[in-house]
Design an enzyme around this catalytic site. Sequence first.
Site, short mmCIF file in Angstrom:
data_model
loop_
_atom_site.label_atom_id
_atom_site.label_comp_id
_atom_site.label_asym_id
_atom_site.label_seq_id
_atom_site.Cartn_x
_atom_site.Cartn_y
_atom_site.Cartn_z
CG ASP A 163 -2.01 -0.97 1.21
OD1 ASP A 163 -3.04 -0.66 0.58
OD2 ASP A 163 -1.87 -2.06 1.80
NE ARG B 199 1.05 -0.30 4.66
CZ ARG B 199 0.08 0.51 5.06
NH1 ARG B 199 0.36 1.72 5.51
NH2 ARG B 199 -1.17 0.12 5.03
NE ARG C 181 -6.41 5.47 2.20
CZ ARG C 181 -6.98 4.30 2.42
NH1 ARG C 181 -7.90 4.19 3.38
NH2 ARG C 181 -6.64 3.24 1.72
CE LYS D 42 -5.95 1.71 -1.64
NZ LYS D 42 -4.91 1.02 -0.84
CG HIS D 43 -11.30 0.92 -1.05
ND1 HIS D 43 -10.88 2.23 -0.87
CD2 HIS D 43 -10.38 0.14 -0.42
CE1 HIS D 43 -9.77 2.24 -0.15
NE2 HIS D 43 -9.44 0.98 0.13
CG HIS E 162 -9.25 -1.01 8.39
ND1 HIS E 162 -9.44 0.07 7.57
CD2 HIS E 162 -8.17 -1.67 7.90
CE1 HIS E 162 -8.53 0.07 6.62
NE2 HIS E 162 -7.73 -0.97 6.80
CG ASP F 50 -9.62 -3.36 1.69
OD1 ASP F 50 -8.43 -3.54 1.97
OD2 ASP F 50 -10.23 -2.31 1.94
#
Length: 484
Positions: free
Chosen positions: A71, A79, A141, A171-172, A184, A256
């Site tokens: 990601d 990351r 984002r 995404k998404h 999440h 996901d």
Amino acid sequence: MAIDPGLRRLALRTLLAAFAGTSPPARALALLTDGLAGHTLFGANVVDRDQVARLTAELRSVRPDALVAIDEEGGDVTRLAHRTGSPYPGNAALGVVDDPDLTRAVYAAIGTDLADAGINLDLAPTVDVNTAEDNPVIGTRSFGADPAQVARHAAAAVRGLQSTGVAACAKHFPGHGATLVDSHLALPTVDVPAEVLRERDLPPFAAVIAAGARSVMTAHIRVPALTGTEPATFAATVLRDLLRGECGFTGAIVTDALEMRGACESAGGIGPAAVRALAAGADLLCLGARIDADLVEHVVAQIVTAVGDGRLDRRRLEDAAIRTGELAAWAARPAPPRAHTDAGLGYAAARRAVRVEGSVAELAHPLVVQLVATHTIAGGRVPWGLSPHLNGTDQLTVVPAETSPERLAGRAGGRPIVVVGRHVHRAAAARALVESLAARHAVAVVEMGWPSAWRPAGVRAFVTTYGASHANGRAAAEVLGLTR
């Protein structure tokens, strides 16, 4: 009971696993040898780019066509730069600049960084239209709240990223931008007619499909008009009928992370979630971060059992494996020539995004007060703020509910105060602190989250960065004249 080796290999070819540590353990390598599609890297796998390049080379020593995913969105979700913050602004900043050529260039630079590190699948860009101002998981984002704007930048991002040989994963689907719940943590609901989705949320997906996106990621959201009571990840009406049929997407459909509560709790575990996602039309299953070889084998056993008892058609599993193989083959092609861009590209882009209301002229030599803010699971604990860029300026970090305007005013003395926060308007204590300070003191606010209509009375300046990356922080510090 022994598992048929051919069926086990088919099941493995649909899975993206993960592992702990900065080098792959033997069992992670063995799974690749046995047919596993690949692994996803997270912040805990990353020390620096040279180390990541060694790690990915080790993965490919056993499977040259292994998918190595990450990601890397730029902005708040990084990351590779999780220890410092991204050198690139995120989508919200790029959207407000509204220069698709810049967006393409930034994503080409991100792709070059990934390709140099041996990563060939970026679980980006986020192409959700952020229509919920207080969306807890998308926000900065997103390229914006306007479908047409998001669509043109989404297409530019895909073209830039894939020009480097790194596959994009938009995404998404069918759109996470109208939610007020983080998938999440729970299963969000977007309760609107299908036509609203088509007009508001689907244009960016149409744009990335036209731009040649190699993969699209599903959303763990419930859309009653399309999915009934289950998440889109498990709904053939969304994956088969809408994404494949109506939108004409022929690439790989990626889920996901199935460990997320929006999927896992709906299905009764990761194994059942994997079966339901495959049956609905998904091809590549992202299992998540907290995955080990034992859990992978458990998921494989669940898939094999589902084929045996008729819940999952073997031809559907074979089709998923074929599509994942096609994605891997594309990503394993010899890398195209990559032009390494100016290292300052992201910082220059972030500066173009900064918006200032009011005047910063009377804010010399301030006390900088950073408000402690929560982080999302998607973003993780990535450093943010102005502190890496300050020229010796005094700074405090405070919890709004645990400090007082009197204390901060006393600490500042005659100096102005610059308050730095993320989504300051969402917390009553943060709003009250800023409003009280502004009533008695020279105050500026630096908002590094998704902007709102809230503007505290009396502030001298309100600075909006549209993100909290390292690049965004430097841009704000420069605007305020605080850089080293």
